[in-house]
Design a protein around this motif. Sequence first.
Motif, PDB file in Angstrom:
ATOM      1  N   VAL A   1     -34.630  40.154  19.025  1.00  0.00           N
ATOM      2  CA  VAL A   1     -33.317  39.506  19.145  1.00  0.00           C
ATOM      3  C   VAL A   1     -32.470  40.305  20.132  1.00  0.00           C
ATOM      4  O   VAL A   1     -31.840  39.745  21.031  1.00  0.00           O
ATOM      5  CB  VAL A   1     -32.588  39.437  17.772  1.00  0.00           C
TER       6      VAL A   1
ATOM      7  N   PHE B   1     -30.286  29.981  18.884  1.00  0.00           N
ATOM      8  CA  PHE B   1     -31.337  30.845  18.344  1.00  0.00           C
ATOM      9  C   PHE B   1     -32.033  30.129  17.192  1.00  0.00           C
ATOM     10  O   PHE B   1     -31.409  29.519  16.341  1.00  0.00           O
ATOM     11  CB  PHE B   1     -30.728  32.165  17.847  1.00  0.00           C
TER      12      PHE B   1
ATOM     13  N   ASN C   1     -29.107  37.787  11.846  1.00  0.00           N
ATOM     14  CA  ASN C   1     -27.804  37.160  12.096  1.00  0.00           C
ATOM     15  C   ASN C   1     -26.750  38.184  12.500  1.00  0.00           C
ATOM     16  O   ASN C   1     -25.891  37.896  13.339  1.00  0.00           O
ATOM     17  CB  ASN C   1     -27.351  36.370  10.864  1.00  0.00           C
TER      18      ASN C   1
ATOM     19  N   ILE D   1     -27.339  38.917  16.141  1.00  0.00           N
ATOM     20  CA  ILE D   1     -26.881  37.789  16.976  1.00  0.00           C
ATOM     21  C   ILE D   1     -25.362  37.858  17.122  1.00  0.00           C
ATOM     22  O   ILE D   1     -24.833  37.732  18.230  1.00  0.00           O
ATOM     23  CB  ILE D   1     -27.335  36.438  16.373  1.00  0.00           C
TER      24      ILE D   1
END
Length: 334
Positions: free
Chosen positions: A287, A95, A326, A329
């Motif tokens: 995301v 990513f 983050n 993810i």
Amino acid sequence: MIIVIKNQSPEKQVNNLISWIESQGLRVHVSQGEYNTVIGLIGDTTRIDAELVSGLEIVENVTKISEPFKKANRKFHPEDTVIEAGGVKIGGGNFCVIAGPCSVESEDQILEIATSVKKSGALMLRGGAYKPRTSPYDFQGLKAEGIDLLMHAKNLTGMPIVTEIININHLPLFENVDIIQVGARNMQNFELLKELGRINKPILLKRGLANTMKELLMSAEYIMAGGNEQIILCERGIRTFETFTRNTLDLSAVPLLKDLTHLPVVVDPSHSTGISKLVEPMSLSAVACGADGLMIEVHNNPARALCDGAQSITLEQFKKLNGKVNKIISALKD
Ligand code: PEP
Ligand code: MN
């Protein structure tokens, strides 16, 4: 047409098959996966007898590809393409957040933004040097000087740089640029795409304001047909009847494109909304739906930005946003 070769087939027989296909006036695209080799045929495949090929000892199966995009097609290249630029990877589980101002405005501006976004976790720096503006009276970018300033920021931070080309005659100036952007307005500038197909540098191709996903893939195909297969697709919103937002972010394009193609797909939540407070929620959604990266406009003083201030987030907002990205993810990995 694609030919899937049986696992552990003798290399000599595979090469013989490739030579025979080429002798029929076709080009081949060989994709060596972990388990299978896939041979993609490019050109007029009507002279190839699929049944005959299927019967060969080394052939697992033969499939006709009806879509007009071949090299970009996931059927041709089942594994995700990973693009590498300046030591940073994007795609195939890597990513990448690309951040920076809409336009490079001054040395102080780009260096302050670059050092800050890097600290907050951006992996690449964006910044327009040549700006395609709707009005000829608006700021058109610092041009060659803008690229020099981006280079300066790259040397200082180690971040690879992404900047837009609007005229193929400017290409020599992009020699040290890590990723060349083709903006929405040039997505179907086919002569530009053909020239970019002849170079060996990653291209970030943005979806046009009123273009379908198929047209985006065909534009990628233009570049790939010339030999440059390093393309990153970017969903940046399309024009609809809605006027509250600058464009309408088509998030469904992300999982769909990732199904249709092996190329990485990034989302630009800035141009797609035009509103800075929508940048975070749209980034997180991008995301969550499987984007390989984000391209976000960040400014050290959005109110005074020479271009796109209303959609630019502050350095502080970017830091917070990246922390949340983050978390998503990690949640997706569990
Ligand atoms: C940009 O990214 O600077 C830009 C001009 O975006 P788009 O081509 O998507 O409008
Ligand atoms: Mn912009």
